[in-house]
Design an enzyme around this catalytic site. Sequence first.
Site, short mmCIF file in Angstrom:
data_model
loop_
_atom_site.label_atom_id
_atom_site.label_comp_id
_atom_site.label_asym_id
_atom_site.label_seq_id
_atom_site.Cartn_x
_atom_site.Cartn_y
_atom_site.Cartn_z
N CYS A 54 24.35 39.87 15.34
CA CYS A 54 24.85 40.81 16.35
C CYS A 54 26.25 41.34 16.05
CB CYS A 54 24.80 40.18 17.74
SG CYS A 54 26.00 38.86 17.96
N GLU A 78 0.83 -1.21 0.00
CA GLU A 78 0.00 0.00 0.00
C GLU A 78 0.86 1.25 0.00
OE1 GLU A 78 -1.60 0.11 4.46
OE2 GLU A 78 -2.13 -1.74 3.45
N CYS A 138 22.80 38.01 21.81
CA CYS A 138 22.48 37.81 20.40
C CYS A 138 21.01 37.37 20.28
CB CYS A 138 23.43 36.75 19.84
SG CYS A 138 23.14 36.37 18.11
N LYS A 155 2.51 4.68 1.33
CA LYS A 155 2.85 5.30 2.60
C LYS A 155 2.50 6.78 2.47
CE LYS A 155 6.36 5.46 6.15
NZ LYS A 155 6.13 6.83 6.60
N CYS A 174 28.46 31.80 17.24
CA CYS A 174 28.48 33.16 17.77
C CYS A 174 28.54 33.04 19.29
CB CYS A 174 27.23 33.93 17.35
SG CYS A 174 27.00 35.45 18.29
N LYS A 210 11.01 3.52 1.43
CA LYS A 210 10.99 4.96 1.15
C LYS A 210 11.39 5.21 -0.30
CE LYS A 210 10.35 6.97 5.25
NZ LYS A 210 10.74 8.32 5.53
N TYR A 212 -5.41 0.86 8.71
CA TYR A 212 -5.12 -0.13 9.77
C TYR A 212 -6.33 -0.24 10.69
CZ TYR A 212 -2.14 -2.33 13.43
OH TYR A 212 -1.57 -3.16 14.35
N ASP A 253 2.08 10.61 3.40
CA ASP A 253 2.95 11.51 4.14
C ASP A 253 2.12 12.62 4.78
OD1 ASP A 253 5.18 12.63 5.18
OD2 ASP A 253 5.84 13.57 3.32
N CYS A 303 28.95 37.38 13.26
CA CYS A 303 27.55 36.97 13.40
C CYS A 303 26.65 37.91 12.61
CB CYS A 303 27.14 36.97 14.87
SG CYS A 303 25.39 36.60 15.10
#
Length: 669
Positions: A409, A113, A430, A115, A424, A312, A226, A117, A406
Amino acid sequence: MDNNEISRIEHLRSELHRHNYNYYVANSPEISDREFDLLMKELEELEKRHPEAYDPNSPTQRVGSDISSGFAQAQHVYPMLSLGNTYSIDEIDQWVHRVDDALAGEKTVIVGEMKFDGLGISLIYEHGRLVRAVTRGDGEKGDVVTDNIKTIPSIPLQLQGSGYPDFFEIRGEVLLPFAAFERLNARREAEGEAPFANPRNAASGTLKLQSPAEVARRGLDAYLYYLLGDNLPYDNHYDNMAAARSWGFKVSEAMTRLYTLKEVDDYINYWDKARRELPVATDGLVFKVDSLRQQLNLGFTAKSPRWAVAYKFSAERALTRLRFVSFDVGRMGIITPVANLEPVLLSGTVVKRASLHNEDIMLALDIHEGDMLYVEKGGEIIPKITGVDVSSRAAGAEPVRFVSHCPACGTPLVRVEGEAAWVCPNKRGCVPQIVGRIEHFVGRRMMNIDGIGEETAAALHAHGFVSDIADLYDLTADQLMTIEGFGDRSAQRIIDGIAASRNVPFDRVVFALSIPYVGETTAKKVAKAAGNIDRLMSMKAAELEAIEDVGPRIALAIEGYFADEDNRRIVERLRAAGVQMSMPEGSGSKALSDALQGKSFVISGVFARHSRDEHKNMIEAHGGKNVGSISGKTDYVLAGDNMGPAKLEKARKLGIPIISEDDFLAMIE
Ligand code: IVH
């Protein structure tokens, strides 16, 4: 007269249930939309005149109301497990061989069957009526989302046909079809709201809405796969699902019996392509042993059934142009390079951003400005850049460089030796780090404080109300109401959530603190082993390393976290605010005895003297093991009141001793 109207109500309800099925499940409407609307209007009028004939499962109840107050939680009758994943036909063939071996060469039929998602959902039917819908949650318990689920027109509120058990559970996947997803995102973008990344996130966001009316508008759908219960009509999965289809459930037409390995392989090859034509997202196939008797014999591992496996689909790939690389700052200060792309369609969703993970990966790809990049999306939601089409690179294009400061910041970045990540170091100043920690702290699996998302966390910080997680416990409703978009009710909801978070168990508090590398599982183990915060704060790296799953890197991170004065102060303030700082009694890590050494237990039902969790802890403290479901390998079933009848029967069938709470306590005396 009245009697006539009541019987008209009943007639209309049953007609509308039927037309609803014809339209949303069978795809073969018998009447026009207009005729349908007229019948519905008539029923609404009549129901208004006859409140005594109220029925929560009437077709009129699908529209959903606007009132809903958080979600109650419910324990699953049977835990909701996941499936083992495979990625190749080879692995599937190996699984089939394992099944054959385990069944000592008995003939097996496999059901293939799709799958789906989306989001797993458990639906409970009693006497043909939907009574409860519960999300997967943590597999043991989930949110009761019945009102939202009722708005899904393909889910029958009242079953048709016959032969369904008085009580049963059916599981499936709630999804937002691609078309509805595109519509929803177009609307959101027009209204200045962030679009959802993919149909699955959108479905998840939708199911959690507190307004069933809005849920109804978005157009969710559901496929069921199921059936569980004590008196199922057939002794095999396929016929049971076909029966469920006849009762009005949407069961995918892709479900097929497969008799040989070759048929299994052909099924995979066929659907690998054909799934692209489906109206909903799928991320693979599921193969199940058809016979319920064989399923029972195969049983479960701790995490998943041995009688089923997922395959998959491999990733789809697309080529698109890089617009620019941006740099995200996470709650731990880690800088993640992100490729911002010309939008491209991949597995049915539009991709605009893809993580480049870290400097090493980014440099290895050797990305230049304006490059054409290959994007892939596998089973996972987050797309990945897998390569560059160098042949189409513009002459003179500059390589993309990693930032040295960064982006949030301006602090110079540091790179820990032996690590790929630039960080950072400005932890307290930050903004994305501060906001990220607040967001993490309030998350569902952490302190579970509802109503604070990314935006609210940012606003709380911007208004100067919350600059570290401990500040949350000083927050007032009045402060919240000065933030745009907050009213009495929404403010109170957050305040209530904060109050309730004081009861969140210690292991989740440890997870919520944002200690580097300490995820959910590690937090559990560390919290259990330490027992309380004082001990945890005083533990040296060497001691920490003795804990299962804690390596040198994590141990140093924990030690370092608690060596920081700021962090210690925050912990003290959390403690003063009443947050749990120790594991409950009886949950210590120290082995109390080896009375249960090597024995595995399944706990079911409710108990008079201790909670389920306490029992679990006692089992472990005496050397035993907790397992989720009964199989041939289970040594004891510890049964309280209201033990599920299916579990009871299974234990009896397999001849596993069923012991009471008193028996159990005597065993560990
Ligand atoms: S059967 C014990 N069948 O995938 C077996 N699951 O990774 C329970 N899923 O939690 C699952 N399509 O949410 C089954 N045809 C299908 C499925 C399916 C999607 C989801 C489900 C489950 C997850 C497991």
